[in-house]
Design an enzyme around this catalytic site. Structure first.
Site, PDB file in Angstrom:
ATOM      1  N   SER A   1      -4.589   0.060 -14.911  1.00  0.00           N
ATOM      2  CA  SER A   1      -5.321   1.210 -15.451  1.00  0.00           C
ATOM      3  C   SER A   1      -5.687   1.045 -16.919  1.00  0.00           C
ATOM      4  O   SER A   1      -6.429   1.838 -17.462  1.00  0.00           O
ATOM      5  CB  SER A   1      -4.510   2.497 -15.257  1.00  0.00           C
ATOM      6  OG  SER A   1      -3.469   2.558 -16.193  1.00  0.00           O
TER       7      SER A   1
ATOM      8  N   LYS B   1      -0.671   5.145 -21.054  1.00  0.00           N
ATOM      9  CA  LYS B   1      -2.041   5.687 -21.104  1.00  0.00           C
ATOM     10  C   LYS B   1      -2.405   5.981 -22.555  1.00  0.00           C
ATOM     11  O   LYS B   1      -1.556   6.036 -23.433  1.00  0.00           O
ATOM     12  CB  LYS B   1      -2.129   7.015 -20.330  1.00  0.00           C
ATOM     13  CG  LYS B   1      -1.890   6.919 -18.834  1.00  0.00           C
ATOM     14  CD  LYS B   1      -3.123   6.458 -18.088  1.00  0.00           C
ATOM     15  CE  LYS B   1      -2.853   6.337 -16.594  1.00  0.00           C
ATOM     16  NZ  LYS B   1      -1.919   5.284 -16.218  1.00  0.00           N
TER      17      LYS B   1
END
Ligand SMILES: C[S@@+](CC[C@H](N)C(=O)[O-])C[C@H]1O[C@@H](n2cnc3c(N)ncnc32)[C@H](O)[C@@H]1O
Length: 633
Positions: free
Chosen positions: A131, A169
């Site tokens: 990701s 993230k």
């Protein structure tokens, strides 16, 4: 402005043996005040020769653990150990769906203090998932985290949500909520009212083996440094005359310029021995270097000349407008239809007539530079109005209904390209340095092309990736344009170009005297599956070796030779062309000073092919390239 270079990313993981050698040097120095000799290192670790000791020293130098002493390559007496720190690897972190945060210290990594700063406590995590790929964080990498409970907007953090689920993230605070943003355009952000920050990423340690060598973990002779500051993702690459014509595998101007600025100076004479469409030559002109360019593809020569010849934009515009007037008046019976093999297969009759009128009108321009410059837009018009799929570099004809409906607006296409090109030339004319020259040579770089020995200050180039049949077919890409714009006396010669380029003719057998263990190993692996492909690879490397010799001949002593190369896959075998070049070059009389790895964000090349020949089986050919920096001894 790109936001990609968030962290300082050049960092290495040492192998166990390298750590042992480093510890030995450190301990020895603290006892004796000087470092051990290569022979002492050899004896201590029962190495086969002192060159293996030297190899470990180079690895440690390249990784920043020992100081570099260029002038004393065989001595370690001057090296100074840098302060290092051991960081615990606490487990895995999901760069994907959050996973349970478990902290089990199992191993440690050693890195230099300089690279993480003196402040704060650190830990490391192994990354799982993809990701964060747009931030340069890949599956299998290790991230070094500085422990902290708060983070600024946009920092990459270890975030814990929903009762102990951890994820990596980018963190943003928005409207009283937190957005955890993946750096992967295919994934959605996660929104939460509460997020616990457990630290921010300060370093990424690339799992080079998984990225480049398909999981092989071994001590290599050379070190690749990943450096994302060379990516230039999202930056404009078509300024000045760079964008006047498509060409396969063009240099990103920023890469060419940075190499030129780093390894040469104003007033120097540089050379690009595989100049292609001339990107490095354009940059040379803009920053005041005299430049030679050599290429064996006549269309490349034509483009490189047009791109590097400054033309007064007012004169150019005047001729262009007059040309548009003239072309309208040319009658069908006045044109000469070109005559080359398969012309009717590649062009509709109506298109041939319009192209022939346009060509006639351009040929009537008296000023040769202006004529050639407008021929470049004509060449693009040939490609876009032909029956080929323009997204491909190989010649592939469109089919069926698409072909039937194909009705290109030839003059419209020409106008669009010509006007864009004139705008590019306007900038080039304004910015190009007036007191430097560019000489472009149609020739084979594996041979002597008349450039004097020891006369060049710097060579910057990007060789082909392999033979034209299985990688980029420069000749095939250029064929239709070359046939229309008369770069050959006999237009049918255009189909022979690819055979003459590097690797164009396979060798008869696999016997050779090239001194490269990496090449030997790759050839053996490929030959086990397909001997003919191994012969292609050998032929390419034999040619490349001759080019390296010629480069060595023309370069001044102690000057630099930079090659931007790709490590391609053949039969599922990753060929380490960067290491092979380093090995071959060192035998010729160069020293390999650096191998920098960069991503290829937008280079036009076939990214996917089917190495297995199984329909639908796609495999990534290359999305990274290496910049090999050699220095003549
Ligand atoms: C990667 S491209 C160079 C692209 C160039 N950097 C640009 O920006 O357009 C490699 C070039 O090498 C040329 N080439 C291949 N074999 C050659 C040889 N033996 N001598 C000279 N040029 C050769 C090809 O024609 C091609 O243009």
């Amino acid at each position: 402005m790109y936001t990609f270079y968030l962290f300082s990313i050049i960092l290495y993981m040492l192998t166990k043996k390298q750590v042992q050698v480093f510890d030995f040097i450190k301990t020895y120095r603290s006892k004796n005040d000087y470092a051990p000799s290569l022979e002492e290192i050899r004896r201590k670790f029962k190495l086969a020769s002192v060159s293996t000791s030297h190899y470990y020293i180079s690895k440690l130098q390249n990784a920043g653990f020992l100081n570099k002493e260029h002038n004393q390559p065989r001595a370690v007496s001057t090296v100074e150990a840098k302060q290092t720190v051991e960081i615990p690897i606490l487990g895995a972190i999901a760069a994907g769906q959050p996973i349970e945060a478990i902290e089990i210290p199992d191993e440690t990594i050693t890195i230099t203090r300089d690279e993480i700063g003196k402040q704060g406590k650190h830990y490391a995590l192994r990354v799982q998932g993809s990701s964060m790929i747009d931030e340069g964080i890949f599956d299998g990498d290790i991230v070094v985290i500085r422990k902290q409970e708060v983070a600024e907007n946009g920092q990459t953090v270890v975030a814990v949500i929903d009762d102990n689920q951890a994820t990596l993230k980018k963190l943003y605070r928005e409207n009283g909520k937190f957005r955890l943003q993946p750096a992967n355009p295919t994934l959605f952000p996660i929104y939460r009212d509460e997020v616990e920050v457990r630290g921010v990423v300060v370093k990424i340690i690339r799992n080079l083996e998984s990225q480049l060598d398909q999981g092989q973990s071994r001590d290599e002779k050379y070190v690749r440094k990943i450096d994302y500051s060379w990516d230039y993702r999202g930056e404009k690459t078509k300024s000045h005359t760079h964008g006047i014509h498509t060409y396969p595998a063009m240099f990103i101007p920023q890469v060419g310029r940075r190499l030129l600025e780093t390894y040469s100076k104003e007033g120097d004479t540089i050379c690009d021995i595989f100049c292609g469409s001339g990107s490095a030559l354009v940059e040379s002109r803009l920053i005041g270097r005299n430049a030679y360019g050599i290429d064996l593809n006549p269309l490349a020569i034509f483009l490189a000349k047009a791109k590097t010849t400054p033309i007064n934009p007012q004169k150019l515009t005047k001729e262009y407008l007059a040309l548009l007037d003239r072309v309208e008046k040319i009658k069908d019976k006045e044109i000469q239809r070109p005559d080359f093999k398969n012309i009717d297969f590649w062009f509709k009759d109506k298109v041939i007539v319009k192209l022939a009128k346009l060509k006639k009108a351009i040929r009537e321009i008296k000023d040769e530079s202006i004529q050639n410059f407008l021929m470049v837009a004509f060449s693009e018009t040939v490609r876009y109005s032909s029956n080929t799929k323009t997204g491909e570099f190989k010649l592939v004809r469109v089919k069926g209904e698409k072909l039937e409906k194909h009705d290109p607006d030839v003059i419209g296409i020409f106008r669009k390209h010509a006007e864009k090109n004139i705008a590019g030339m306007t900038d080039f004319y304004k910015d190009a340095k007036k007191d430097v020259w560019t000489k472009i040579i149609y020739g084979d770089s594996s041979k002597d092309n008349g450039i004097k020995a020891n006369s060049i200050d710097c060579i910057i180039t990007s060789p082909p990736y392999g033979d034209s049949r299985t990688t980029v077919a420069y000749g095939q890409f250029s064929r239709l344009s070359a046939q229309w714009i008369d770069v050959f006396d006999d237009p049918d010669d255009a189909s022979g170009v690819d055979n003459d380029l590097l690797g164009g003719r396979a060798t008869k057998d696999l016997i050779h005297t090239l001194s490269s263990d990496y090449l030997k190993e790759s050839l053996e692996k490929i030959a086990k599956q397909d001997e003919a492909r191994a012969r292609d690879v050998l032929s390419f490397n034999l040619g490349l070796n001759e080019c390296l010799k010629q480069a060595h001949r023309i370069l001044k002593p102690r000057k630099y030779f930079c090659l931007v190369v790709g490590n391609r896959l053949v039969k599922q075998v990753r060929i380490p062309t960067d290491f092979i070049i380093a090995e071959l070059a060192e035998k010729i009389g160069f020293t390999c000073e650096d191998i920098i790895v960069r991503n290829i964000p937008g280079k036009r090349m076939p990214i996917k092919n089917s190495p297995t020949n199984i329909v639908g089986a796609l495999e990534e050919t290359m999305n990274k390239e290496s910049i090999v920096v050699l220095r003549k001894n």
